[in-house]
Design a protein around this motif. Structure first.
Motif, mmCIF file in Angstrom:
data_model
loop_
_atom_site.group_PDB
_atom_site.id
_atom_site.type_symbol
_atom_site.label_atom_id
_atom_site.label_comp_id
_atom_site.label_asym_id
_atom_site.label_seq_id
_atom_site.Cartn_x
_atom_site.Cartn_y
_atom_site.Cartn_z
ATOM 1 N N GLY A 4 11.141 -3.359 -4.469
ATOM 2 C CA GLY A 4 11.869 -3.725 -5.689
ATOM 3 C C GLY A 4 11.492 -2.916 -6.907
ATOM 4 N N ALA A 5 10.198 -2.638 -7.046
ATOM 5 C CA ALA A 5 9.715 -1.914 -8.234
ATOM 6 C C ALA A 5 10.282 -0.494 -8.271
ATOM 7 N N ALA A 6 10.352 0.152 -7.099
ATOM 8 C CA ALA A 6 10.860 1.527 -7.030
ATOM 9 C C ALA A 6 12.357 1.551 -7.340
ATOM 10 N N VAL A 7 13.082 0.531 -6.871
ATOM 11 C CA VAL A 7 14.528 0.431 -7.127
ATOM 12 C C VAL A 7 14.750 0.263 -8.636
ATOM 13 N N GLN A 8 13.920 -0.589 -9.240
ATOM 14 C CA GLN A 8 14.034 -0.865 -10.669
ATOM 15 C C GLN A 8 13.795 0.424 -11.470
ATOM 16 N N ALA A 9 12.827 1.214 -11.014
ATOM 17 C CA ALA A 9 12.479 2.448 -11.730
ATOM 18 C C ALA A 9 13.493 3.553 -11.462
ATOM 19 N N GLY A 10 14.194 3.449 -10.328
ATOM 20 C CA GLY A 10 15.041 4.539 -9.840
ATOM 21 C C GLY A 10 16.272 4.778 -10.679
ATOM 22 N N PHE A 23 4.430 -5.091 -10.512
ATOM 23 C CA PHE A 23 4.924 -4.796 -9.161
ATOM 24 C C PHE A 23 5.496 -6.050 -8.497
ATOM 25 N N VAL A 24 4.748 -7.143 -8.615
ATOM 26 C CA VAL A 24 5.169 -8.405 -7.988
ATOM 27 C C VAL A 24 6.388 -8.989 -8.704
ATOM 28 N N THR A 25 6.424 -8.856 -10.025
ATOM 29 C CA THR A 25 7.576 -9.365 -10.787
ATOM 30 C C THR A 25 8.865 -8.695 -10.312
ATOM 31 N N GLU A 26 8.841 -7.378 -10.131
ATOM 32 C CA GLU A 26 10.034 -6.664 -9.646
ATOM 33 C C GLU A 26 10.336 -7.015 -8.193
ATOM 34 N N GLY A 27 9.278 -7.234 -7.411
ATOM 35 C CA GLY A 27 9.476 -7.635 -6.018
ATOM 36 C C GLY A 27 10.157 -8.991 -5.908
ATOM 37 N N PHE A 60 0.842 -1.207 0.000
ATOM 38 C CA PHE A 60 0.000 0.000 0.000
ATOM 39 C C PHE A 60 0.875 1.255 0.000
ATOM 40 N N GLN A 61 1.882 1.263 0.861
ATOM 41 C CA GLN A 61 2.755 2.436 0.978
ATOM 42 C C GLN A 61 3.471 2.703 -0.349
ATOM 43 N N GLU A 62 4.019 1.656 -0.942
ATOM 44 C CA GLU A 62 4.748 1.809 -2.210
ATOM 45 C C GLU A 62 3.855 2.354 -3.319
#
Length: 276
Positions: free
Chosen positions: A270-276, A248-252, A32-34
């Motif tokens: 994980g998703a935010a890191v991937q996008a970052g 989201f889950v794939t990146e997690g 939820f937070q992400e």
């Protein structure tokens, strides 16, 4: 009370605590937070894996009255603002009755049910009673269901070995429940891709991503359903919610966390890191 127009969508999860942090309410709140929603949790049970016993589940239900109290506080506090709930592990028929009664006290736009059918750590008889209560009392309230391979077999009454089987099962589950279905093949179907089937009675879509490893990762199912709920709470269409949740889950899973347990945990960041 002034209402901030840019305030986040409010999303509730009714789920179990999973002590190692990979799954359950912990995974839901992180998801939820992400995804930018205000997460709330009501706890149904407390699960702690037992390192002395092959990391099997130790399962402690929260008393029905305590669950009822949590939901009373949440529903009164956010009356008129809360229309999206995710249902995770319940664990007992009493819990299911309590949750169903609370849900019926208001209107919901989105009830996302992750139909956790077998609670490991329970006697088979108790688990079966819980499954039957879930099918009888929560399934009819759901607007969106996310069964995994095993749960899709149980809910559709058929064996699922191929993607075509998974499509048939998704159609059957929708026809029976009226809910939108995201049926998860994951690593359990043959082939190089992790396949999930989205079906809403009209559109059928195959959501596919290359498999990352051959073993299920703790928290993947919880996080997928939580991501769907978060996106729906924000007003996303169901198909787009499913697509976002899958990515989201794939990146997690790609950024999973290993530990001394015999399973890895999905990392919601994980998703935010991937996008970052």
């Amino acid at each position: 009370m002034s209402h901030n127009t840019s305030s986040p969508a409010i999303t509730l999860t009714i789920a179990g605590s999973e002590a190692t942090g990979g799954a359950g309410a912990q995974a839901d709140l992180k998801t939820f937070q992400e995804l930018g929603v205000f997460g709330i949790t009501a706890l149904t049970c407390i699960v702690s894996f037992d390192p002395k016993d092959n990391w099997n589940h130790r399962f402690v239900p929260v008393e029905a009255q305590v669950i009822s109290d949590q939901l009373e506080a949440i529903q009164q506090c956010y009356s008129g603002q809360l229309d999206t709930v995710k249902l995770g592990m319940m664990g007992t028929p009493a819990t299911i009755d309590t949750v169903a009664a609370a849900l019926k006290k208001q209107d919901w736009k989105n009830v996302v049910l992750d139909p956790v059918l077998i609670c490991k750590g329970q006697e088979p008889g108790a688990a079966l009673d819980t499954d039957q209560a879930l099918k009888a009392n929560l399934f009819p309230l759901a607007t969106f269901v996310t069964p995994n391979h095993f749960e899709a077999e149980s809910l559709s009454g058929m064996k699922i070995t191929t993607v075509e089987d998974l499509k048939t099962a998704a159609r059957k589950i929708h026809d029976e429940s009226g809910a939108i279905v995201l049926a998860k093949g994951g690593v359990r179907l043959e082939g190089k891709d992790a396949i999930d089937i989205y079906y809403d009675g009209d559109q059928l879509e195959v959501l596919s991503a290359p498999k990352i490893g051959e073993v299920a990762v703790s928290g993947a199912g919880c996080s997928l359903a939580a991501a769907v709920a978060a996106e729906l709470a924000k007003g996303t269409t169901p198909l787009d919610a499913a697509r976002t949740a899958k990515a989201f889950v794939t990146e997690g899973i790609r950024n999973r966390v290993s530990s001394n347990a015999p399973f890895d945990a999905l990392w919601q960041g994980g998703a935010a890191v991937q996008a970052g």
